[in-house]
Scaffold this active site. Structure first.
Site, PDB file in Angstrom:
ATOM      1  N   LYS A 142      68.479 -12.694  93.530  1.00 56.76           N
ATOM      2  CA  LYS A 142      67.684 -13.254  92.959  1.00 56.76           C
ATOM      3  C   LYS A 142      67.032 -14.464  93.826  1.00 56.76           C
ATOM      4  O   LYS A 142      65.814 -15.073  93.643  1.00 56.76           O
ATOM      5  CB  LYS A 142      67.855 -13.934  91.633  1.00 56.76           C
ATOM      6  N   ASP A 195      66.756 -20.126  85.459  1.00 55.56           N
ATOM      7  CA  ASP A 195      66.162 -19.050  84.907  1.00 55.56           C
ATOM      8  C   ASP A 195      66.823 -18.322  83.716  1.00 55.56           C
ATOM      9  O   ASP A 195      68.061 -18.235  83.473  1.00 55.56           O
ATOM     10  CB  ASP A 195      66.042 -17.767  85.847  1.00 55.56           C
ATOM     11  N   HIS A 249      63.903  -7.349  76.742  1.00 50.08           N
ATOM     12  CA  HIS A 249      64.452  -7.179  78.144  1.00 50.08           C
ATOM     13  C   HIS A 249      66.087  -6.977  78.103  1.00 50.08           C
ATOM     14  O   HIS A 249      66.631  -6.226  78.965  1.00 50.08           O
ATOM     15  CB  HIS A 249      64.016  -8.329  79.078  1.00 50.08           C
ATOM     16  N   ASP A 295      59.733 -13.213  89.317  1.00 50.48           N
ATOM     17  CA  ASP A 295      61.092 -13.476  90.019  1.00 50.48           C
ATOM     18  C   ASP A 295      61.829 -12.341  90.496  1.00 50.48           C
ATOM     19  O   ASP A 295      62.509 -11.208  89.912  1.00 50.48           O
ATOM     20  CB  ASP A 295      61.740 -13.770  88.698  1.00 50.48           C
ATOM     21  N   GLU A 331      59.945  -9.259  88.243  1.00 49.12           N
ATOM     22  CA  GLU A 331      60.003  -9.671  86.760  1.00 49.12           C
ATOM     23  C   GLU A 331      58.790 -10.343  86.630  1.00 49.12           C
ATOM     24  O   GLU A 331      58.511 -11.539  86.893  1.00 49.12           O
ATOM     25  CB  GLU A 331      61.284 -10.331  86.719  1.00 49.12           C
TER      26      GLU A 331
HETATM   27 MN    MN Z   1      64.370 -13.598  86.032  1.00 58.29          MN
END
Ligand code: MN
Length: 442
Positions: free
Chosen positions: A264, A138, A145, A244, A210
């Site tokens: 995550k 990722d 962001h 995500d 996300e």
């Molecule tokens: Mn992400």
């Protein structure tokens, strides 16, 4: 990079009327790939291509013998429950099949009767992952962001000095990537409140989404070899939508010094349809940076990448709470992938720049795509300023982070004057309550 050809012609119409609907994500100029079967059936999963409200069943299509020559070879790679062999085969194969599908399903092809038997309604389909995903990386490619999140986690030092020099990324977990519609339980984990002396373990209190794009790798590079920036897109099969999911309270406590881990790796959700780079060709835009920012190092830079390395893909995220009715949703934000500080080509080139071998079916996340404006943020963390400000929903509810029963729906589409609008469909999933395992939540 991909040139425009007759498959992009905005005047092309299909003999399938739903493909000519102005609002469809899947006109004949799109032709994205997925793996599907009739929902709740005992059918084998198989490869398909979206057209209007239907799916072209590539196994049934093969049996018609209407696809010939090079395209027939490509079609023969789409005869299992995985797109992997086709993804590995490269651009010539992808283009040959796209060309054949475009011709056969264009109005006046003369094969409507045979081809109608190859169609399956999307409304009755279920999907699975398009291939086995070996590795998931990722990135963090939206500077908007990165700056917003950086200022929440490190107010004195939001954007670290490497950010403008290389596409930041971390190695994520492939096993927890699921297809749209796969609901998941709120994760449990270790968190530490700023005023607490010691951390505690329990259900995540700050669950977030996300808004990202996923990049599927096609042909691989050998270990020890690198990928030149102008060859980079030959290694990209196509793009999908990616949510995500992120546990912000777990992330804040665990992320230093090695980056995200359990915050995550409990769930990431992708859309079933992979839109090819060829379909996206009309929506390329210039890749630019603010004049005061450093130019990328030569290996991350080329005239082509500057001229058309960015993709103008509109991305939107909507929430449906358990109190809302079936069709009711509330849009939380909208932005475009064109604001990304790094292009897809730069991410692929940088990933392989140390000789790392990318493998067919690997998924690269672009990182949360937040635009320059506050309301274009791709996560609740940003939209609620770190959970300090709640969002008021139209039905009187409020949110800072996600509640159990909340469904997040992301959509993506491309439109520009003189081109057929194409879309990605959607990715959606619902948050289920945490599974408290007796004795574990201590
Ligand atoms: Mn992400």
């Amino acid at each position: 990079m991909m040139e425009l050809n007759n498959t992009h012609n905005p005047d092309l119409k299909s003999w399938l009327s739903s493909a000519n609907d102005k609002s469809t994500d899947f006109p004949i100029q799109n032709l994205p790939f997925a793996v599907f079967r009739e929902a709740d059936s005992a059918e084998y999963f198989r490869c398909g291509v979206a057209l209007g409200d239907q799916i072209i069943d590539l196994q049934k299509l093969k049996v018609t013998n209407l696809v010939t020559r090079k395209a027939a070879d490509a079609l023969s790679l789409c005869q299992s429950d995985s797109l992997h062999p086709f993804m590995a085969a490269g651009q010539n194969n992808w283009s040959a099949l796209r060309q054949a599908l475009s011709e056969l399903f264009t109005k006046g092809s003369g094969h409507e009767k045979l081809l109608e038997n190859c169609l399956s309604p999307q409304s009755k389909a279920e999907f699975k992952l398009p291939c086995s995903i070996g590795d998931y990386t990722d990135f963090y490619s939206s500077i908007h962001h990165a700056t917003a999140v950086g200022s929440l986690f490190r107010p004195d030092n939001p954007l670290l000095p490497n950010y403008k020099w290389l596409p930041i990324g971390y190695h994520g977990r492939a096993s927890s990537i699921a297809i749209s519609g796969t609901d998941f339980h709120r994760p449990t984990g270790q968190t530490k409140k700023p005023d607490a002396e010691v951390p505690s373990f329990g259900p995540c209190q700050r669950l977030d989404y996300e808004l990202e794009m996923g990049i599927f790798i096609g042909p691989e590079n050998n270990a020890g070899s690198t990928i030149a920036i102008d060859s980079s897109e030959q290694h990209i099969f196509g793009l999908c939508l990616l949510n995500d999911w992120s546990a912000r309270d777990m992330q804040a406590w665990e992320y230093q010094p090695l980056g995200p881990f359990l915050a995550k790796s409990f769930a990431s959700t992708i859309s079933p349809w992979i839109v090819t780079m060829e379909a996206l060709a009309p929506f390329r835009t210039r890749y630019t940076r603010p004049t005061d920012d450093p130019s990328p190092l030569p290996y991350l830079s080329s005239d082509k990448n500057s001229a058309q390395g960015s993709l103008d893909i509109q991305l939107a995220v909507a929430l449906q709470t358990s109190q809302m009715k079936d069709s009711e949703t509330e849009q939380l934000s909208q932005s475009s992938f064109r604001h990304s500080y790094w292009t897809a080509a730069q991410m692929v080139t940088h990933h392989a720049s140390n000789g790392c071998n990318l493998q067919t079916g690997d998924l690269l996340g672009t990182g949360t795509q937040s635009g320059p404006e506050f309301e274009e943020a791709g996560s609740l963390l940003e939209l609620t300023k770190g959970g300090k400000q709640s969002i008021n929903l139209g039905n009187g509810e409020e949110r800072r982070f996600l509640n159990d029963g909340d469904t997040i729906i992301m959509r993506g589409w491309c439109e520009t004057a003189g081109r057929a609008r194409i879309g990605f469909g959607e990715v959606r999933a619902t948050v289920l309550p945490a599974q408290i395992i007796s004795g574990a939540a201590q």
